[in-house]
Enzyme design. Structure first.
Site, PDB file in Angstrom:
ATOM      1  N   HIS A  21       6.232 -48.140   3.709  1.00  0.00           N
ATOM      2  CA  HIS A  21       4.868 -48.461   3.253  1.00  0.00           C
ATOM      3  C   HIS A  21       4.142 -49.401   4.223  1.00  0.00           C
ATOM      4  O   HIS A  21       3.131 -49.062   4.807  1.00  0.00           O
ATOM      5  CB  HIS A  21       4.917 -49.161   1.893  1.00  0.00           C
ATOM      6  CG  HIS A  21       5.691 -48.459   0.827  1.00  0.00           C
ATOM      7  ND1 HIS A  21       5.240 -47.334   0.199  1.00  0.00           N
ATOM      8  CD2 HIS A  21       6.886 -48.748   0.253  1.00  0.00           C
ATOM      9  CE1 HIS A  21       6.112 -46.958  -0.726  1.00  0.00           C
ATOM     10  NE2 HIS A  21       7.123 -47.798  -0.707  1.00  0.00           N
TER      11      HIS A  21
HETATM   12  C1  BDR Z   1       4.719 -52.002  -1.777  1.00  0.00           C
HETATM   13  O1  BDR Z   1       5.488 -52.717  -2.734  1.00  0.00           O
HETATM   14  C2  BDR Z   1       6.514 -53.418  -2.119  1.00  0.00           C
HETATM   15  O2  BDR Z   1       7.720 -53.245  -2.805  1.00  0.00           O
HETATM   16  C3  BDR Z   1       6.587 -52.939  -0.689  1.00  0.00           C
HETATM   17  O3  BDR Z   1       6.945 -54.004   0.173  1.00  0.00           O
HETATM   18  C4  BDR Z   1       5.191 -52.455  -0.410  1.00  0.00           C
HETATM   19  O4  BDR Z   1       4.363 -53.502   0.045  1.00  0.00           O
HETATM   20  C5  BDR Z   1       4.901 -50.521  -2.043  1.00  0.00           C
HETATM   21  O5  BDR Z   1       4.475 -50.219  -3.327  1.00  0.00           O
END
Ligand code: BDR
Ligand code: CA
Length: 321
Positions: A250
């Site tokens: 992500h």
């Molecule tokens: C986001 O949530 C976190 O767990 C990850 O680091 C990312 O920023 C994804 O939904």
């Protein structure tokens, strides 16, 4: 030797909650000379503020960038009950990998104060990359909303046009502090600051498949190797629930967007965050037809060149060799 494409150097503040994918994003930024990292602020999110701050220090030490300044930020969201995602990132937030106790200092100044003062005092534009819940940014905005005028752009990982990863409607970063996300989007709209939002629909196409993890290991450098090991156990439940063939990267998408925006497709859309409904709290509400008469627009990422993204990451990490 291949040369990274040259883009204009950017002054950057990174707000994050490391977090395995935050860690990869930080290392990608550190490996990219086009980015001038003015400071890193941490926030409670994936794990507690103490742990995200320790992890940010460990990752800077791993990347041998101990001169970077890390400012600890807010320990809890603005309104809602705190949540964490240790089940996704492991209890220590870094997939259980044990790093030496970090030696580099944490700055005394609070992350919110750093954000506010840096933006108020800078005479040149700053880009803000947000990789976690938006509590620090919203708190700084409440103190001095005019600070956003210094921002060239905010690029954030958050939201989902389709299914969320915390609730059916909501993605973690916006769900963890929906009120903060709403403050940030509203203020950016008020001051006409461009915002790019990279949602799950795109990051779920940036999958670290087994061959891509192997390509990192084939670099034969300890940092790429550590990343590959962290990714081996990252987000297994999300992979299963969403039918993914590996962990989604992500947050590194945010840094990749700053380095090579041409890897992404974006669409300008009116948007806001749902804060009131218990069923859909934290939802990124996209008003495609303009029916809701929302005040601002975001550049919503809708597509990614995943091969190009992994090419950029793998090439950048070579510099740690
Ligand atoms: C986001 O949530 C976190 O767990 C990850 O680091 C990312 O920023 C994804 O939904
Ligand atoms: Ca994150």
């Amino acid at each position: 030797m291949d040369v990274l494409p040259t883009h204009k150097s950017k002054s950057l503040i990174i707000d994050c909650d490391p977090g395995i994918d935050d860690a990869v994003a930080l290392l990608l930024a550190m490996a990219s000379p086009q980015l001038d990292i003015l400071g890193i602020t941490t926030v409670a999110g994936n794990v507690s503020i103490e742990t995200t701050s320790t992890n940010a220090r460990s990752i800077c030490e791993l990347g041998q960038r101990t001169a970077l300044k890390i400012f600890p930020g807010c320990p809890r969201p603005m309104v809602r009950k705190p949540i964490i995602a240790a089940h996704v990132h492991g209890e220590n937030g870094l997939g259980g990998i044990r790093f030496p106790k970090p030696q580099m200092p944490l700055q005394q100044k609070h992350g919110v104060d750093f954000l506010r003062d840096s933006l108020l005092q800078s005479t040149t534009p700053i880009t803000l990359a947000t990789l976690g819940p938006l509590t620090n940014i919203a708190t700084a905005i409440v103190q001095a909303p005019q600070m956003v005028q210094t921002l060239e752009r905010i690029v954030m990982m958050g939201g989902a046009a389709g299914a969320g990863n915390v609730s059916g409607a909501a993605e973690f970063n916006f769900y963890a502090d929906p009120h903060a996300a709403q403050v940030v989007l509203q203020t950016a709209a008020e001051y006409e600051i461009p915002v790019t939002v990279i949602p799950l629909d795109v990051t779920h196409r940036a999958i670290a498949t087994p061959p891509r993890r192997q390509a990192l290991r084939d670099l034969h450098n300890p940092i790429a190797d550590t990343i590959a090991t962290m990714l081996d156990n990252y987000g297994l439940r999300e992979q299963r629930d969403m039918g993914l063939s590996g962990p989604p990267l992500h947050d590194p998408c945010v840094i990749a967007y700053l380095l090579q925006p041409e890897l992404f497709v974006t669409e300008s859309v009116p948007a806001t965050i749902e804060v009131a409904s218990p069923l859909t709290q934290g939802r990124l509400v996209i008003d495609y037809d303009g029916e809701l008469d929302l005040p601002g627009r975001i550049d919503l990422a809708t597509g990614i060149n995943a091969e190009g993204f992994y090419g950029l990451l793998t090439e950048a990490l070579k510099s740690f060799g």
